[in-house]
Design a protein around this motif. Structure first.
Motif, mmCIF file in Angstrom:
data_model
loop_
_atom_site.group_PDB
_atom_site.id
_atom_site.type_symbol
_atom_site.label_atom_id
_atom_site.label_comp_id
_atom_site.label_asym_id
_atom_site.label_seq_id
_atom_site.Cartn_x
_atom_site.Cartn_y
_atom_site.Cartn_z
ATOM 1 N N VAL A 133 0.844 -1.203 0.000
ATOM 2 C CA VAL A 133 0.000 0.000 0.000
ATOM 3 C C VAL A 133 0.877 1.250 0.000
ATOM 4 O O VAL A 133 0.605 2.231 -0.705
ATOM 5 N N GLY A 134 1.969 1.207 0.786
ATOM 6 C CA GLY A 134 2.911 2.319 0.783
ATOM 7 C C GLY A 134 3.618 2.486 -0.543
ATOM 8 O O GLY A 134 3.950 3.612 -0.948
ATOM 9 N N ASP A 135 3.842 1.383 -1.258
ATOM 10 C CA ASP A 135 4.458 1.452 -2.590
ATOM 11 C C ASP A 135 3.517 2.085 -3.609
ATOM 12 O O ASP A 135 3.938 2.855 -4.469
ATOM 13 N N ILE A 136 2.248 1.747 -3.525
ATOM 14 C CA ILE A 136 1.290 2.170 -4.544
ATOM 15 C C ILE A 136 0.981 3.662 -4.448
ATOM 16 O O ILE A 136 0.903 4.356 -5.465
ATOM 17 N N PHE A 137 0.835 4.153 -3.215
ATOM 18 C CA PHE A 137 0.359 5.518 -3.035
ATOM 19 C C PHE A 137 1.467 6.448 -2.556
ATOM 20 O O PHE A 137 2.426 6.025 -1.905
ATOM 21 N N THR A 138 1.297 7.717 -2.878
ATOM 22 C CA THR A 138 2.231 8.745 -2.415
ATOM 23 C C THR A 138 2.036 8.974 -0.928
ATOM 24 O O THR A 138 0.997 8.603 -0.359
ATOM 25 N N PRO A 139 3.021 9.593 -0.249
ATOM 26 C CA PRO A 139 2.875 9.854 1.185
ATOM 27 C C PRO A 139 1.592 10.598 1.536
ATOM 28 O O PRO A 139 0.973 10.321 2.565
ATOM 29 N N ALA A 140 1.154 11.522 0.688
ATOM 30 C CA ALA A 140 -0.067 12.280 0.979
ATOM 31 C C ALA A 140 -1.312 11.401 0.893
ATOM 32 O O ALA A 140 -2.315 11.672 1.564
ATOM 33 N N GLU A 141 -1.271 10.333 0.084
ATOM 34 C CA GLU A 141 -2.444 9.473 -0.098
ATOM 35 C C GLU A 141 -2.461 8.292 0.863
ATOM 36 O O GLU A 141 -3.512 7.663 1.050
ATOM 37 N N ARG A 142 -1.312 7.985 1.444
ATOM 38 C CA ARG A 142 -1.214 6.759 2.246
ATOM 39 C C ARG A 142 -2.139 6.760 3.449
ATOM 40 O O ARG A 142 -2.675 5.715 3.835
ATOM 41 N N ALA A 143 -2.334 7.919 4.096
ATOM 42 C CA ALA A 143 -3.100 7.961 5.341
ATOM 43 C C ALA A 143 -4.487 7.359 5.160
ATOM 44 O O ALA A 143 -4.924 6.526 5.960
ATOM 45 N N ARG A 144 -5.175 7.772 4.089
ATOM 46 C CA ARG A 144 -6.530 7.282 3.857
ATOM 47 C C ARG A 144 -6.544 5.768 3.655
ATOM 48 O O ARG A 144 -7.352 5.049 4.259
ATOM 49 N N TRP A 145 -5.638 5.286 2.819
ATOM 50 C CA TRP A 145 -5.660 3.860 2.482
ATOM 51 C C TRP A 145 -5.105 2.982 3.595
ATOM 52 O O TRP A 145 -5.615 1.881 3.842
ATOM 53 N N GLN A 146 -4.076 3.445 4.286
ATOM 54 C CA GLN A 146 -3.573 2.676 5.424
ATOM 55 C C GLN A 146 -4.647 2.560 6.489
ATOM 56 O O GLN A 146 -4.773 1.538 7.167
ATOM 57 N N GLY A 147 -5.443 3.633 6.642
ATOM 58 C CA GLY A 147 -6.530 3.581 7.612
ATOM 59 C C GLY A 147 -7.571 2.546 7.247
ATOM 60 O O GLY A 147 -8.071 1.804 8.106
ATOM 61 N N ILE A 148 -7.915 2.470 5.958
ATOM 62 C CA ILE A 148 -8.890 1.473 5.509
ATOM 63 C C ILE A 148 -8.370 0.063 5.757
ATOM 64 O O ILE A 148 -9.101 -0.816 6.244
ATOM 65 N N PHE A 149 -7.109 -0.162 5.439
ATOM 66 C CA PHE A 149 -6.539 -1.494 5.670
ATOM 67 C C PHE A 149 -6.424 -1.791 7.166
ATOM 68 O O PHE A 149 -6.557 -2.941 7.589
ATOM 69 N N GLY A 150 -6.164 -0.759 7.966
ATOM 70 C CA GLY A 150 -6.147 -0.951 9.412
ATOM 71 C C GLY A 150 -7.507 -1.365 9.945
ATOM 72 O O GLY A 150 -7.607 -2.206 10.847
ATOM 73 N N VAL A 151 -8.576 -0.802 9.372
ATOM 74 C CA VAL A 151 -9.927 -1.190 9.766
ATOM 75 C C VAL A 151 -10.196 -2.644 9.379
ATOM 76 O O VAL A 151 -10.808 -3.400 10.147
ATOM 77 N N VAL A 152 -9.738 -3.054 8.193
ATOM 78 C CA VAL A 152 -9.894 -4.448 7.771
ATOM 79 C C VAL A 152 -9.194 -5.387 8.747
ATOM 80 O O VAL A 152 -9.749 -6.426 9.157
ATOM 81 N N TYR A 153 -7.985 -5.002 9.172
ATOM 82 C CA TYR A 153 -7.224 -5.831 10.112
ATOM 83 C C TYR A 153 -7.952 -5.917 11.452
ATOM 84 O O TYR A 153 -8.100 -6.999 12.028
ATOM 85 N N GLY A 154 -8.416 -4.774 11.964
ATOM 86 C CA GLY A 154 -9.134 -4.781 13.233
ATOM 87 C C GLY A 154 -10.445 -5.537 13.143
ATOM 88 O O GLY A 154 -10.813 -6.287 14.058
ATOM 89 N N PHE A 155 -11.165 -5.368 12.022
ATOM 90 C CA PHE A 155 -12.434 -6.065 11.822
ATOM 91 C C PHE A 155 -12.234 -7.577 11.818
ATOM 92 O O PHE A 155 -13.030 -8.315 12.400
ATOM 93 N N SER A 156 -11.172 -8.038 11.179
ATOM 94 C CA SER A 156 -10.919 -9.481 11.105
ATOM 95 C C SER A 156 -10.680 -10.068 12.486
ATOM 96 O O SER A 156 -11.146 -11.170 12.794
#
Length: 432
Positions: A133-156
């Motif tokens: 995810v960090g590779d795909i997105f720029t530093p400015a975009e990472r926050a939103r997507w890392q947060g979504i993946f963090g929610v997926v991890y917590g949800f699981s």
């Protein structure tokens, strides 16, 4: 968010359906591999009834955790040297093979061994999903997507026990392959169709040059530069540490027994040797010069402290609820759900705030203050407290604790060079 055109920082380029497919596959990979940390717990009574081996039942869970945690720092570094894609695919493949074998296990020893194999693949995936995810997105975009993946991890982690119980009680029967008594096998078999779909999407759409590599060598020259000794030392030290903590916490041996003290001391010595070796290695598993970066160092320290808080809460709260308030074991598990839910919510809210205002430090400070207030409230609990008050205190604590799961990893990624995203992300996930 660039939904139609996102430039990988390693040179690959993802657009439209390819970007959607890779993100969906990464989420499925993370969901499955994180689920297997918790999904087996509710199936254990049926597993024991089918395979026997009550004296080894905890190792069905512990084997997965030990193997997965051990792989995180190693594969993070190797992916920096040789690229992410094939390590991610290899991890997904090993995880699926381990799932099939675990579902087909005929003895408890077989199940433990196959769970360890499954954990090796799961550790590779958990380490690399957030890195990609960090590779795909720029530093400015990472926050939103890392947060979504963090929610997926917590949800699981939240729904894992419920899914495991449902599959164990209501999974389909397939003649002699899966009977009423062996429905628990679906806890593992369900991974296969979903995992194959994710594996195929990553194989087709994830560019092989998604990351920048630290190694310019190829062939045997590159393999000779791998820090084999460092990998052996850190994995041995980690296994020893987790083994000692497992023995003590599960009362297999007393905390002051020779077995627990001996393995913990040996683990500490191995960690010391590991850091000595890292100073001399040409491609260290954990480059020590990263610690000169204050943001990265603080992210690791805070991640470790957050883990200490989380472990303390998850161990102490069920004990208090059962031993003091008289809540049943089943209900005590449900009673700490507000802590889990608020932690996931806190992580998501923090990611949104960071993406909007780009203020890591402010969000972290406010989160720490909220968590401290919640912990102070929890220290005042007594025999007269009501369950409702306990839930309020847990929600406050979770809202403050959750942001550390997303903000610290994001801060670490954005503070280090792109060609060290693997080792940096893995280090944060390893200690937290």
């Amino acid at each position: 968010m660039q939904s139609t055109e996102t430039t990988s920082q390693g040179g690959g380029r993802l657009r439209g359906f390819a970007l959607f497919s890779v993100l969906a596959a990464l989420m499925l990979t993370l969901l499955l591999e994180a689920l297997d940390q918790t999904v087996v717990g509710t199936a254990l009574p049926r597993i024991i009834g089918s395979l026997n081996g009550f004296d080894r039942y905890t190792w069905v869970v512990n084997a997965y955790i030990l193997a997965s945690v051990t792989m995180v720092p190693i594969v993070g570094k190797l992916s920096d040297q040789f690229g992410r894609k094939w390590f991610l695919l290899a991890g997904a493949f090993v995880f699926l093979v381990g799932s099939i074998l675990s579902g087909a296990a005929q003895t408890m020893n077989e199940l433990i061994a196959f769970r360890a194999l499954q954990g090796l693949g799961g550790g590779m995936g958990i380490a690399l999903v957030f890195t990609v995810v960090g590779d795909i997105f720029t530093p400015a975009e990472r926050a939103r997507w890392q947060g979504i993946f963090g929610v997926v991890y917590g949800f699981s982690n939240l729904v894992g026990p419920a899914i495991g119980g449902w599959l164990t009680d209501h999974g389909p029967i397939l003649g002699s392959l899966v009977s009423d008594a062996t429905r628990w096998r679906w806890v593992f078999y369900i991974n296969v169709p979903v995992g194959l779909l994710a594996l195929l999407a990553l194989l087709v759409y994830l560019p092989s040059d998604i990351s920048q590599r630290t190694s310019t060598h190829t062939g045997w020259a590159a393999i000779r530069r791998v820090d084999w000794l460092g990998a052996l030392l850190v994995s041995s030290a980690t296994v020893g540490l987790l083994l000692g903590l497992t023995w003590g916490s599960n009362a297999i041996y007393a905390w002051n027994s020779a077995q627990v003290i001996g393995v913990l001391v040996a683990s500490g010595l191995l960690y010391v040797l590991f850091f000595i070796v890292e100073r001399l290695a040409s491609e260290p598993v954990l480059p020590l010069d990263l610690f000169r970066n204050r943001v990265f160092s603080m992210a690791l320290l805070l991640s470790f402290l957050q883990l200490m808080v989380l472990i303390g809460l998850t161990l102490y709260l069920p004990l208090f609820l059962q031993g003091v308030l008289g809540v049943s074991a089943t209900n005590s598990g449900a009673a700490i759900t507000p802590l889990t839910l608020s932690t996931v919510a806190g992580s998501a809210i923090a990611s949104i705030l960071v993406a909007r205002f780009l203020r890591y430090r402010l969000v972290s400070i406010v989160s720490a203050l909220i968590m401290t207030v919640g912990l102070l409230l929890l220290t005042r609990i007594s025999t007269t407290i009501s369950l409702f008050e306990m839930i309020i205190f847990m929600v406050i604590t979770g809202l403050g604790l959750g942001p550390f799961f997303s903000v610290l990893q994001l801060a670490a990624q954005n503070s280090i060079p792109r060609n060290r995203l693997g080792v940096g992300t893995a280090a944060v996930r390893f200690v937290g």
